[in-house]
Design an enzyme around this catalytic site. Structure first.
Site: not given
Ligand SMILES: [Zn+2]
Ligand SMILES: [Zn+2]
Length: 307
Positions: A145-147, A151
């Site tokens: 999960h990319c902060f 997303s």
């Protein structure tokens, strides 16, 4: 009276009953997105309005050659970074739907071999997909999960994430160079102004009126740019390593290799598609279709590290 010890079955059913299937709050993710977008806009404006004019102004007050090109490059980097950010953020194609099983296994109501039933989505999810409790979806070939984009990086957006990292790396490195050149001209680091480059000392010097707000602002920007540069170097390097190894971040963490002795070029092709598509994607931020659907995988037996 002696209390009866709970059996293993009772403990497990209690644990299962108490599991929280609700989506987690995206506070950290939202903070990451706000940080990135505010940095993107302010650094571009700072570059166009303050840093580039200063860097290219000659001693007689005219603009040095290359100024127009630098302006164009700044805008182009902004477009590449922001559109690849959006293409990574817009990850709808990664979400596992019930149509996926219906298409590949129309005749069965059982969970197909290699697939797993997600207790949260209540869907059968293809191999290599995992549930994200922040997005609250199962994600095809989930990497992480990319902060910064808020997303999940998975099958359909991993290559745009890598291109996004590449452009962020170029942009932050150039921004940090221009920011340092500006500050070094205003407050040379080789003089007693060296202490200004420590953010707390810089804050103090600003509060007592020794330096201007713009200088202090650019110092804070420089610190944020350098932190972003360090993070993006790590992420880009890590992505290239796991792509070369044919793994996702989750698989690398769990020491799972789904392929054995597979050509590195084929692993890169799985993520980036055909070479001409990837080269096109490098210069034009398009949403090109992936070479496969991210649902069907030929899984070889597990290979533990050291075996
Ligand atoms: Zn799920
Ligand atoms: Zn996610």
């Amino acid at each position: 009276m002696q209390r009866r010890q709970a059996t293993l079955k009772e403990k497990l059913s209690e644990h299962y009953r108490k599991r929280d299937f609700k989506a987690k709050k995206q506070t950290a993710s939202t903070a990451g997105v706000v940080f990135f977008l505010s940095m993107l806009v302010t650094v571009v404006l700072e570059g166009l309005v303050v840093l580039l004019p200063r860097y290219y102004t000659t001693d007689d007050g005219s603009m040095a050659s290359g100024y127009r090109f630098a302006q164009f490059l700044c805008i182009w980097l902004f477009i590449e970074t922001s559109v690849n950010w959006y293409n990574t953020y817009y990850d709808v194609a990664n979400r596992v739907t019930k149509e996926m099983k219906a298409t590949h296994y129309p005749a069965t109501s059982e969970t197909p071999p290699g697939w797993k039933n997600c207790p949260t989505c209540l869907l059968d999810a293809p191999p290599r997909s995992h549930h994200c409790s922040l997005c609250n979806y199962c994600i095809l070939k989930r990497d992480h999960h990319c902060f910064v984009t808020g997303s999940c990086v998975g099958y359909h957006n991993q290559r745009t994430f890598v291109v996004f990292c590449l452009y962020t790396l170029i942009s932050t490195a150039w921004a940090a160079f221009l920011q340092f050149c500006y500050l070094n001209e205003e407050l040379p680091i080789s003089t007693y102004w060296a202490s200004f480059y420590f953010p707390l000392a810089g804050l103090w010097q600003y509060l007592v009126g020794a330096v201007s707000f713009i200088n202090f602002f650019i110092l804070i920007h420089l610190c944020c740019t350098l932190v972003s540069l360090g993070l993006v170097v790590f992420f880009l390097f890590w992505q290239l390593v796991i792509i070369a190894r044919g793994q996702t971040s989750f698989e690398a963490w769990k020491q799972i290799s789904i392929y054995r002795r597979r050509a590195v070029l084929n692993n890169f092709r799985d993520v980036f598609g055909e070479l001409q598509n990837f080269l096109l994607l490098l210069v034009v931020p398009l949403r090109l279709p992936m070479p496969a659907d991210g649902i069907k995988w030929v899984i070889e037996p597990k290979e533990e590290k050291g075996h």
